[in-house]
Design a protein around this motif. Structure first.
Motif, PDB file in Angstrom:
ATOM      1  N   ILE A 120      57.746  78.293  29.445  1.00  0.00           N
ATOM      2  CA  ILE A 120      57.333  79.609  29.937  1.00  0.00           C
ATOM      3  C   ILE A 120      57.726  79.840  31.386  1.00  0.00           C
ATOM      4  O   ILE A 120      58.320  80.878  31.711  1.00  0.00           O
ATOM      5  N   ALA A 121      57.413  78.923  32.280  1.00  0.00           N
ATOM      6  CA  ALA A 121      57.630  79.210  33.704  1.00  0.00           C
ATOM      7  C   ALA A 121      57.774  77.937  34.508  1.00  0.00           C
ATOM      8  O   ALA A 121      57.305  76.862  34.111  1.00  0.00           O
ATOM      9  N   ARG A 122      58.424  78.081  35.643  1.00  0.00           N
ATOM     10  CA  ARG A 122      58.446  77.045  36.677  1.00  0.00           C
ATOM     11  C   ARG A 122      57.868  77.671  37.939  1.00  0.00           C
ATOM     12  O   ARG A 122      58.229  78.799  38.309  1.00  0.00           O
ATOM     13  N   THR A 123      56.983  76.933  38.589  1.00  0.00           N
ATOM     14  CA  THR A 123      56.363  77.413  39.815  1.00  0.00           C
ATOM     15  C   THR A 123      56.642  76.416  40.928  1.00  0.00           C
ATOM     16  O   THR A 123      56.245  75.242  40.831  1.00  0.00           O
ATOM     17  N   PRO A 124      57.345  76.820  41.972  1.00  0.00           N
ATOM     18  CA  PRO A 124      57.617  75.890  43.061  1.00  0.00           C
ATOM     19  C   PRO A 124      56.342  75.468  43.775  1.00  0.00           C
ATOM     20  O   PRO A 124      55.360  76.220  43.849  1.00  0.00           O
ATOM     21  N   ALA A 150      58.950  88.367  25.881  1.00  0.00           N
ATOM     22  CA  ALA A 150      58.076  88.685  27.016  1.00  0.00           C
ATOM     23  C   ALA A 150      58.727  88.291  28.334  1.00  0.00           C
ATOM     24  O   ALA A 150      58.692  89.041  29.315  1.00  0.00           O
ATOM     25  N   LEU A 151      59.344  87.103  28.353  1.00  0.00           N
ATOM     26  CA  LEU A 151      59.924  86.601  29.595  1.00  0.00           C
ATOM     27  C   LEU A 151      61.204  87.332  29.978  1.00  0.00           C
ATOM     28  O   LEU A 151      61.671  87.213  31.108  1.00  0.00           O
ATOM     29  N   ALA A 152      61.774  88.083  29.030  1.00  0.00           N
ATOM     30  CA  ALA A 152      62.946  88.904  29.336  1.00  0.00           C
ATOM     31  C   ALA A 152      62.563  90.314  29.779  1.00  0.00           C
ATOM     32  O   ALA A 152      63.431  91.081  30.209  1.00  0.00           O
ATOM     33  N   ASP A 153      61.286  90.636  29.690  1.00  0.00           N
ATOM     34  CA  ASP A 153      60.790  91.956  30.076  1.00  0.00           C
ATOM     35  C   ASP A 153      60.776  92.054  31.603  1.00  0.00           C
ATOM     36  O   ASP A 153      60.116  91.256  32.268  1.00  0.00           O
ATOM     37  N   PRO A 154      61.494  93.023  32.205  1.00  0.00           N
ATOM     38  CA  PRO A 154      61.541  93.117  33.673  1.00  0.00           C
ATOM     39  C   PRO A 154      60.159  93.261  34.306  1.00  0.00           C
ATOM     40  O   PRO A 154      59.921  92.750  35.407  1.00  0.00           O
ATOM     41  N   PRO A 186      60.130  82.925  35.389  1.00  0.00           N
ATOM     42  CA  PRO A 186      60.193  82.703  33.945  1.00  0.00           C
ATOM     43  C   PRO A 186      61.244  81.649  33.607  1.00  0.00           C
ATOM     44  O   PRO A 186      62.334  81.643  34.176  1.00  0.00           O
ATOM     45  N   ALA A 187      60.906  80.768  32.676  1.00  0.00           N
ATOM     46  CA  ALA A 187      61.823  79.696  32.282  1.00  0.00           C
ATOM     47  C   ALA A 187      61.684  79.483  30.779  1.00  0.00           C
ATOM     48  O   ALA A 187      61.103  78.493  30.325  1.00  0.00           O
ATOM     49  N   SER A 188      62.201  80.432  30.021  1.00  0.00           N
ATOM     50  CA  SER A 188      62.089  80.352  28.571  1.00  0.00           C
ATOM     51  C   SER A 188      62.903  79.176  28.033  1.00  0.00           C
ATOM     52  O   SER A 188      64.056  78.982  28.397  1.00  0.00           O
ATOM     53  N   MET A 189      62.269  78.380  27.164  1.00  0.00           N
ATOM     54  CA  MET A 189      62.962  77.284  26.481  1.00  0.00           C
ATOM     55  C   MET A 189      62.515  77.282  25.036  1.00  0.00           C
ATOM     56  O   MET A 189      61.308  77.354  24.762  1.00  0.00           O
ATOM     57  N   PRO A 190      63.449  77.180  24.072  1.00  0.00           N
ATOM     58  CA  PRO A 190      63.052  77.078  22.670  1.00  0.00           C
ATOM     59  C   PRO A 190      62.362  75.744  22.402  1.00  0.00           C
ATOM     60  O   PRO A 190      62.422  74.822  23.226  1.00  0.00           O
ATOM     61  N   PRO A 191      61.697  75.622  21.264  1.00  0.00           N
ATOM     62  CA  PRO A 191      60.862  74.439  21.018  1.00  0.00           C
ATOM     63  C   PRO A 191      61.558  73.100  21.217  1.00  0.00           C
ATOM     64  O   PRO A 191      61.020  72.227  21.912  1.00  0.00           O
TER      65      PRO A 191
END
Length: 323
Positions: free
Chosen positions: A124-128, A275-279, A292-297
């Protein structure tokens, strides 16, 4: 009249396939009732914030409520165990985080194996994290910080969110790679007041926790911990620009209990990816400093395994034990 062998085999095959086809049809109808999205941290943290941004979007997309439930305690282990013990039907999901990868080595008495007992759904996401300092701290760049720390071994206090937290391990990795010696100060409650007051000098802090103080000039951001600069603080360099190969961040993803139907997992992933592609969603993630960092399963599962090994090595070699 006896049925032919061919008709008999067709009938037998159809009978054998019926449960699988029914299961797939049921999965494709998913969800037909509210879905519980479990968070292992208190309200207001990074994981909770991202879950509450994502939940309403998924509710609209999939036509059922995604209810965010905070179950803090035992370093996310209470929430994780609740999910792995739940029915594998897609109605109880975990907002997974880098803490789950860390805990696999940090705790030696877990009653579950995170990788074995969960099914990856999506990254879903990466947060620095941000290496921040009190304004009175003399160093303003990573090279200056390293030089100052080497000249003052054991005299710089580093705030953490507890032994084995992502914040603690980011600092331990920094020490391993630079040879500096910082003094971890582990907090059970919020460390930010002491950081602002100068009782602790520095911290590797999640961006959503301190970005407001950085922007207001109340804390100094020295560097971010991700491999690339953060869009939220584009003028702040990465640690890796001065310490080759350094990277540490908080990640979030979604997992389900092992055995959750593949069709259900795929339906969830497709919705999360949209959702993660939604601006609008991207902008809301950026507001709190997450990307956002979408990754498939399958990809997400490999990522979790690699992160588990990365932090496991630090924990083992530094002999870090859970409280």
């Amino acid at each position: 009249m006896k049925p032919s062998r061919r008709k008999f085999l067709h009938a037998a095959t159809a009978t054998a396939l019926m449960p699988a086809l029914a299961h797939r049809a049921w999965a494709l109808d998913y969800p037909t009732r509210p879905v519980h999205l479990i968070v292992g941290f208190p309200a207001g943290g990074v994981t909770d914030i991202l879950a509450r941004l994502l939940g309403p979007w998924l509710s609209r997309r999939l036509g059922q409520q995604f209810l965010v439930e905070d179950k803090p305690g035992a370093g996310t282990n209470i929430a994780t165990e609740a999910v792995v013990r739940a029915p594998a039907d897609g109605y109880t999901l975990l907002m997974a985080t880098s803490t789950n990868a860390i805990n696999a080595t940090l705790y030696d008495n877990l009653r579950f194996d995170f990788i074995r007992d969960t099914t990856p759904v999506a990254g879903i996401a990466r947060t620095p994290l941000v290496l921040v300092a009190n304004l009175s701290f003399p160093a303003t760049t990573v090279p200056d910080f390293i030089a100052y720390a080497k000249a003052s071994p054991g005299r710089i206090n580093m705030a953490t969110a507890g032994i084995g937290s992502s914040l603690h391990l980011a600092g331990e990795l920094f020490m391993r790679m630079t040879g500096v010696k910082l003094v971890p100060v582990h907090y059970r409650a919020m460390y930010l007041p002491d950081l602002l007051a100068g009782q602790v000098q520095i911290g590797f802090t999640p961006m959503p926790t301190t970005i407001a103080q950085v922007r207001a000039g109340k804390l100094r951001a020295i560097a971010v911990t991700t491999a690339a600069r953060s869009p939220a603080l584009p003028d702040i360099p990465t640690i890796g620009e001065s310490v080759a190969g350094y990277e540490a961040s908080v990640w979030n993803g979604m997992v389900a209990p092992t055995g959750t139907p593949a069709a259900t997992v795929d339906k969830l992933y497709q919705a999360i990816d949209a959702a993660l592609a939604d601006p609008t969603m991207t902008a809301r993630f950026a507001d709190v400093g997450s990307v956002p960092a979408s990754m498939p399963p399958a990809e997400f599962g490999k990522f979790v395994a690699a992160d588990t090994e990365k932090w496991g090595k630090v924990i083992r070699e530094e002999n870090i034990k859970a409280e």
